[in-house]
Design an enzyme around this catalytic site. Structure first.
Site, short mmCIF file in Angstrom:
data_model
loop_
_atom_site.label_atom_id
_atom_site.label_comp_id
_atom_site.label_asym_id
_atom_site.label_seq_id
_atom_site.Cartn_x
_atom_site.Cartn_y
_atom_site.Cartn_z
N SER A 102 -8.46 4.93 -5.70
CA SER A 102 -7.34 4.12 -6.15
C SER A 102 -6.85 3.17 -5.06
O SER A 102 -6.11 2.24 -5.34
CB SER A 102 -6.20 5.04 -6.57
OG SER A 102 -5.84 5.91 -5.50
N HIS A 121 -4.65 0.13 7.85
CA HIS A 121 -5.10 -0.06 6.47
C HIS A 121 -6.52 -0.62 6.37
O HIS A 121 -7.21 -0.42 5.37
CB HIS A 121 -4.11 -1.03 5.78
CG HIS A 121 -4.36 -1.25 4.33
ND1 HIS A 121 -3.88 -0.40 3.36
CD2 HIS A 121 -5.02 -2.24 3.68
CE1 HIS A 121 -4.25 -0.85 2.17
NE2 HIS A 121 -4.94 -1.97 2.33
N GLN A 158 -8.74 13.75 0.41
CA GLN A 158 -7.90 14.70 -0.30
C GLN A 158 -8.32 16.13 0.02
O GLN A 158 -9.45 16.37 0.47
CB GLN A 158 -8.02 14.49 -1.81
CG GLN A 158 -7.57 13.12 -2.28
CD GLN A 158 -7.41 13.10 -3.79
OE1 GLN A 158 -6.79 13.99 -4.38
NE2 GLN A 158 -7.96 12.09 -4.42
N CYS A 186 0.84 -1.21 0.00
CA CYS A 186 0.00 0.00 0.00
C CYS A 186 0.87 1.25 0.00
O CYS A 186 1.79 1.38 0.80
CB CYS A 186 -0.91 -0.01 1.22
SG CYS A 186 -1.76 1.55 1.49
N HIS A 189 -8.43 7.31 3.51
CA HIS A 189 -7.77 8.58 3.18
C HIS A 189 -8.73 9.50 2.45
O HIS A 189 -9.75 9.07 1.93
CB HIS A 189 -6.54 8.33 2.29
CG HIS A 189 -6.88 7.91 0.89
ND1 HIS A 189 -7.31 6.64 0.58
CD2 HIS A 189 -6.89 8.61 -0.27
CE1 HIS A 189 -7.55 6.57 -0.72
NE2 HIS A 189 -7.32 7.75 -1.27
N ASN A 225 -13.05 10.25 -1.53
CA ASN A 225 -13.59 9.30 -2.51
C ASN A 225 -13.45 7.94 -1.90
O ASN A 225 -12.32 7.54 -1.61
CB ASN A 225 -12.71 9.29 -3.76
CG ASN A 225 -13.20 10.20 -4.83
OD1 ASN A 225 -14.34 10.64 -4.81
ND2 ASN A 225 -12.34 10.47 -5.78
N CYS A 234 0.29 3.15 3.63
CA CYS A 234 0.58 2.58 4.95
C CYS A 234 1.87 3.18 5.52
O CYS A 234 2.77 3.57 4.77
CB CYS A 234 0.70 1.06 4.85
SG CYS A 234 -0.87 0.19 4.97
N HIS A 275 -6.93 2.10 1.57
CA HIS A 275 -6.44 2.68 2.83
C HIS A 275 -7.28 3.93 3.15
O HIS A 275 -7.51 4.75 2.27
CB HIS A 275 -4.96 3.05 2.68
CG HIS A 275 -4.31 3.35 3.99
ND1 HIS A 275 -3.40 2.51 4.59
CD2 HIS A 275 -4.47 4.40 4.84
CE1 HIS A 275 -3.02 3.03 5.74
NE2 HIS A 275 -3.66 4.18 5.91
P1 H2U Z 1 -8.21 8.68 -4.58
O1 H2U Z 1 -8.54 8.85 -3.13
O2 H2U Z 1 -9.21 9.34 -5.46
O3 H2U Z 1 -7.96 7.28 -4.95
O4 H2U Z 1 -6.83 9.45 -4.80
C1 H2U Z 1 -5.65 9.17 -4.09
C2 H2U Z 1 -4.67 10.25 -4.38
O5 H2U Z 1 -3.40 9.88 -3.84
C3 H2U Z 1 -4.45 10.49 -5.87
O6 H2U Z 1 -4.75 11.84 -6.13
C4 H2U Z 1 -2.37 10.29 -4.69
C5 H2U Z 1 -2.97 10.19 -6.09
O7 H2U Z 1 -2.39 11.14 -6.94
N1 H2U Z 1 -1.23 9.44 -4.48
C6 H2U Z 1 0.00 10.01 -4.15
O8 H2U Z 1 0.10 11.24 -4.05
N2 H2U Z 1 1.08 9.21 -3.93
C7 H2U Z 1 1.04 7.85 -4.04
O9 H2U Z 1 2.04 7.20 -3.84
C8 H2U Z 1 -0.21 7.16 -4.41
C9 H2U Z 1 -1.41 8.01 -4.63
ZN ZN Z 2 -2.40 0.96 3.66
#
Ligand code: H2U
Ligand code: ZN
Length: 355
Positions: free
Chosen positions: A172, A124, A179, A61, A177, A164, A64, A175
């Protein structure tokens, strides 16, 4: 009653059990409600429900603690929440200004900004619904800190905090999270709400649209899902997603900078209870996009604004049946089958103990 005069509740009853449209006073947009349509057969796409159990730590992940991210940076061994600059940010703080096109049909403007990711927990396997209210309050602390910090930047006018959740929302990574995107201009949705709230304030003796709306919803009670002293969760009269809800504050708060201790703990409580009800609806970790709309930052005061959260979940009749906003909805206006009142009644009937 004299002949030819029909009682008002009866007229409303008839309107609401037949196809009708409803106005969203926050955006000025109409929505088509088709209550009779739920009877139609369904032979469309059936969503796969993802497996429900996840490890508390996943070595692959990106989010994590201690792991390397896609961009190459390494996460610290964080204990609570963890905020970092998005490695693939859609906005940049130093995007250069450039010459505008003289033709207004080809309008473009500079958009400076910042994108950050916030991990809600090092664990996670969790979601907001499964976190304790104290842990959710720590997420709110991080949101408040980000809102204050990004909102104080000279070139920022709006701070969009959102989550999201779930693969069908395009998330994506499972975990827990969210934004934060901070922008130089006020984006389309908050801009519509700003305009509507301002106009209402100016034409209603300085009363806030969302105060009047909430007062009336609490009085009518039919669309309220749950509440505490500080917040109410309800299915808005104009909801377009089947189980869409909105969180409204009891006190006149324009943004997170106005939060007192009770507003924060109350928000943690209502978030836990609402997301638990959502998970219990189809006995899955319920997917959604949620986020806060807050007053624009910088410049003048915004007495017409009330902070609120929108939850936009895509599921319709089961964990496997998703609502698509396509066809008429894409080309004309959104449409829904189950009424907001029925959705609220269903959400209200669910337990606040996680399944
Ligand atoms: P979602 O919550 O919509 O999946 O977006 C996760 C965000 O996390 C996405 O904008 C960022 C992606 O660019 N990300 C990072 O900044 N670093 C990473 O290593 C993985 C994902
Ligand atoms: Zn994780």
């Amino acid at each position: 009653m004299p002949a030819g005069i029909v009682a008002w509740p009866l007229i409303m009853e008839t309107i609401f059990s037949n196809p009708h449209s409803r106005l969203n006073p926050l955006t000025g947009e109409w929505l088509l409600v088709s209550p009779h349509r739920l009877k139609r057969p369904w032979q469309g796409k059936v969503e796969q429900t993802p497996p429900e159990t996840r490890p508390t730590y996943d070595p692959k992940c990106y989010l994590c603690p201690g792991n390397e991210r896609a961009g190459g940076a390494r996460n610290p061994d964080y204990q609570g929440t963890f905020v970092f600059e998005n490695d693939f940010a859609a906005l940049l703080p130093d995007a250069p200004a450039s010459q505008a096109d003289a033709n207004p049909l080809f309008a473009a403007r500079r958009e400076r900004g910042t994108c950050r990711v916030i991990c809600f927990s090092p664990d996670h396997s969790l979601t907001l619904a499964q976190m304790s209210e104290d842990a959710i309050a720590c997420v709110i602390d991080a949101w408040m800190e980000q809102f204050r910090e990004l909102g104080a930047l000279e070139h920022i006018r709006n701070v969009q905090i959102f989550e999201n959740k779930g693969a069908i929302m395009g998330c994506s990574n499972p975990h827990p999270h969210g934004q934060i995107w901070a922008t130089e201009n006020i984006p389309t949705e908050p801009a519509k709400e700003d305009e509507s709230q301002r106009r209402y304030f100016e034409t209603h003796d300085g009363r806030a649209l969302l105060d009047d709306y909430q007062d009336e919803e609490l009085r009518r009670a039919e669309r309220v899902v749950c509440r505490n002293d500080a917040w109410a969760a309800l299915v808005p009269f104009w909801a377009k997603w089947p189980y869409e809800t909105m969180l409204l504050p009891a006190r006149p708060l324009a943004d997170m900078n106005d939060f007192g201790p009770g507003d924060k703990t109350g928000l943690a409580n209502i978030l836990k209870r609402l997301t638990t009800r959502y998970d219990n609806l189809f006995r899955v970790s319920f997917p959604y996009t949620m986020g806060f709309h807050q007053a624009p930052v910088g410049g003048r005061a915004h007495p017409h604004w009330r902070i609120h959260a929108h939850f936009y979940p895509p599921l319709l009749r089961s964990a496997a049946i998703q609502k698509f906003m396509v066809g008429f909805e894409m080309l004309a206006m959104p449409q829904r089958d189950i009424t907001p009142e029925l959705a609220a009644e269903t959400l209200r009937s669910l337990s606040e103990d996680h399944f």
